[in-house]
Enzyme design. Structure first.
Site, short mmCIF file in Angstrom:
data_model
loop_
_atom_site.label_atom_id
_atom_site.label_comp_id
_atom_site.label_asym_id
_atom_site.label_seq_id
_atom_site.Cartn_x
_atom_site.Cartn_y
_atom_site.Cartn_z
N PRO A 83 -9.50 6.93 31.26
CA PRO A 83 -10.83 6.72 30.69
C PRO A 83 -10.87 6.79 29.17
O PRO A 83 -10.24 7.65 28.55
CB PRO A 83 -11.66 7.84 31.33
N CYS A 84 -11.67 5.89 28.58
CA CYS A 84 -11.77 5.76 27.13
C CYS A 84 -12.82 6.63 26.45
O CYS A 84 -12.65 6.99 25.28
CB CYS A 84 -12.04 4.30 26.77
N PRO A 85 -13.97 6.95 27.12
CA PRO A 85 -15.05 7.65 26.41
C PRO A 85 -14.64 8.93 25.68
O PRO A 85 -15.23 9.22 24.63
CB PRO A 85 -16.05 7.94 27.54
N PRO A 86 -13.67 9.72 26.15
CA PRO A 86 -13.33 10.93 25.40
C PRO A 86 -12.85 10.66 23.97
O PRO A 86 -12.90 11.54 23.12
CB PRO A 86 -12.21 11.56 26.22
N PHE A 87 -12.40 9.42 23.70
CA PHE A 87 -11.83 9.10 22.39
C PHE A 87 -12.59 8.00 21.65
O PHE A 87 -12.25 7.67 20.53
CB PHE A 87 -10.37 8.67 22.56
#
Length: 430
Positions: A83-87
């Site tokens: 998943p991309c949202p953390p970064f």
């Protein structure tokens, strides 16, 4: 049958597989899928629809009830688009504190499974200074597990995909293979423009203006944003992206059900036609209509497409990994990634046997050739404290001294906050 037998295709286990962008690219590169795991049922359904003979599991990739990593001890490649949202720069960049963060867990998984190679891709935000220590920690862990890891920012347009789409990619290989790995070079042929890529699809409904539209859509697309379940329906991204789409003659305020028909004219203030999901897929690197069929309702299909790793980029990286696994091509002198520091403050504190004051940190960095002001150090320490526990003690002089404690990220701990947060937010995680 031995895995080393000539003619046998290498195998891959793919985590967070999505709807198959990376899957298709790796398949083209020469890998066979042992297993693919995906949380979103709609994306998993598309993957299974296109590859019915694959073992596709639906559920939390970190749940042993969904799959057991120990069942795949000899896999050649572990790959995934975690998943991309953390970064993401567009988000809060919570990193290790985000329940969706599976990057560190995937590195631990690599240590457990011991594949010959690891491939993980994510958004450009992971390359920022905010995550310098996070990246260094990843390289350190991989080194402890026997791998040489490298980061690289790749642009999809360099591989003939008609959009910018920068992706930050990590490749790690065992030392015996790492010396044969080289990042794929950009294509000698430029990526097509939006108009060149979509002219036939835009004209498919009989619209007479398709030819002129294609001539005016004379550049590559901005990065396509798939969005998440937390935010509305399908559209082509934030305000800045919509402005860029408008310059290309595209209405970014939604996705159309079909191409424009005969006599079509844009609505008032609309810069041009909307794209269909099939058109967006073409801009993501799916070359032909019959190549891959996306299932589900329009918004679900659009998210599947928009969140994908473009197949041509995955194929190029996959071929580079495969060449290294076969020990083909020129050998190179390995640059030990762990010796090049992404975050000198993190590296210094980790190597120090005791806590250091701010002045001591700055002095030691200067002695090693890195100049840093007090305000820059404070910013570094702030970033570190978001992903790591900081050991802070007060000296008799009243000065604070700092050390590096535990990594906050989820790496499989049974008591990690990720479990409760994931269960709480699962319905809107994508």
């Amino acid at each position: 049958m031995s895995r080393e037998e000539p003619g046998k295709r290498p195998t891959v286990v793919e985590i967070c597989a999505g709807a198959g962008g990376q899957s298709l690219g790796l398949e083209r590169a020469g890998f066979d899928h042992e297993l693919a795991i995906e949380l979103d049922p709609s994306a998993a359904a598309t993957l299974k629809h296109n590859r019915p003979d694959w073992d596709v599991r639906v559920g939390d990739v970190a749940d042993l009830n969904v799959w057991n990593p120990d069942d795949h001890p000899d896999v050649d490649l572990l790959a995934g688009g975690v998943p991309c949202p953390p970064f993401s720069i567009a988000g809060k960049q919570l990193g290790a504190n985000d329940e969706r963060d599976l990057f560190a867990w995937a590195v631990e998984l690599c240590g457990q499974m011991q594949p010959k190679a690891l491939l993980l891709e994510n958004v450009r935000g992971l390359s920022s200074n905010r995550f310098a220590a996070y990246r260094q920690h990843v390289l350190d862990q991989l080194h402890e597990y026997g791998y040489i890891g490298e980061w690289k920012l790749l642009h999809a347009s360099d591989f003939r995909v008609p959009q910018l789409r920068p992706r930050f990619v990590l490749v790690a290989l065992r030392r015996e293979h790492a010396e044969y790995f080289s990042w794929p070079e950009r294509s000698a042929i430029d990526a097509p423009t939006v108009g060149e890529a979509l002219k036939d699809l835009m004209a498919a409904g009989g619209w007479e203006g398709a030819e002129d539209w294609a001539k005016s859509a004379d550049d590559i697309a901005p990065t396509i944003v798939g969005g998440s379940k937390k935010h509305g329906g399908a559209d082509l991204g934030p305000t800045r992206a919509k402005r860029r789409w408008a310059e290309l003659g595209v209405d970014g305020l939604g996705v159309a059900d079909e191409a424009p028909g005969p006599g079509w004219v844009p609505a008032a203030n609309a810069p041009g036609p909307k794209l269909t999901t099939e058109m967006v897929a073409r801009l993501q690197g799916w070359a032909g209509d019959s190549e891959w069929e996306f299932t589900g309702r329009k918004t679900a299909r659009y998210r599947q497409v928009g969140n994908a790793f473009p197949p041509p980029v995955a194929e190029a990286v996959g071929r580079a990994i495969l060449q290294a696994l076969h020990k083909q091509g020129p050998r190179r002198v390995l640059l030990e990634s762990v010796k090049s520091s992404h975050d000198p403050v993190y590296t210094l504190l980790r190597q120090s046997e005791r806590q250091l004051t701010s002045e001591q940190i700055i002095a030691k960095l200067a002695k090693a050739g890195t100049q840093m002001t007090m305000s820059e150090l404070e910013r570094h320490l702030g970033h570190l404290g978001r992903d790591f526990e900081l050991d802070v003690v007060e000296r008799k002089s009243g000065e604070l001294a700092y050390g590096i404690g535990g990594f906050k990220a989820f790496v499989g701990q049974q008591d990690h906050q990720r479990h409760d947060l994931f269960a709480q937010h699962r319905s809107r995680i994508s």
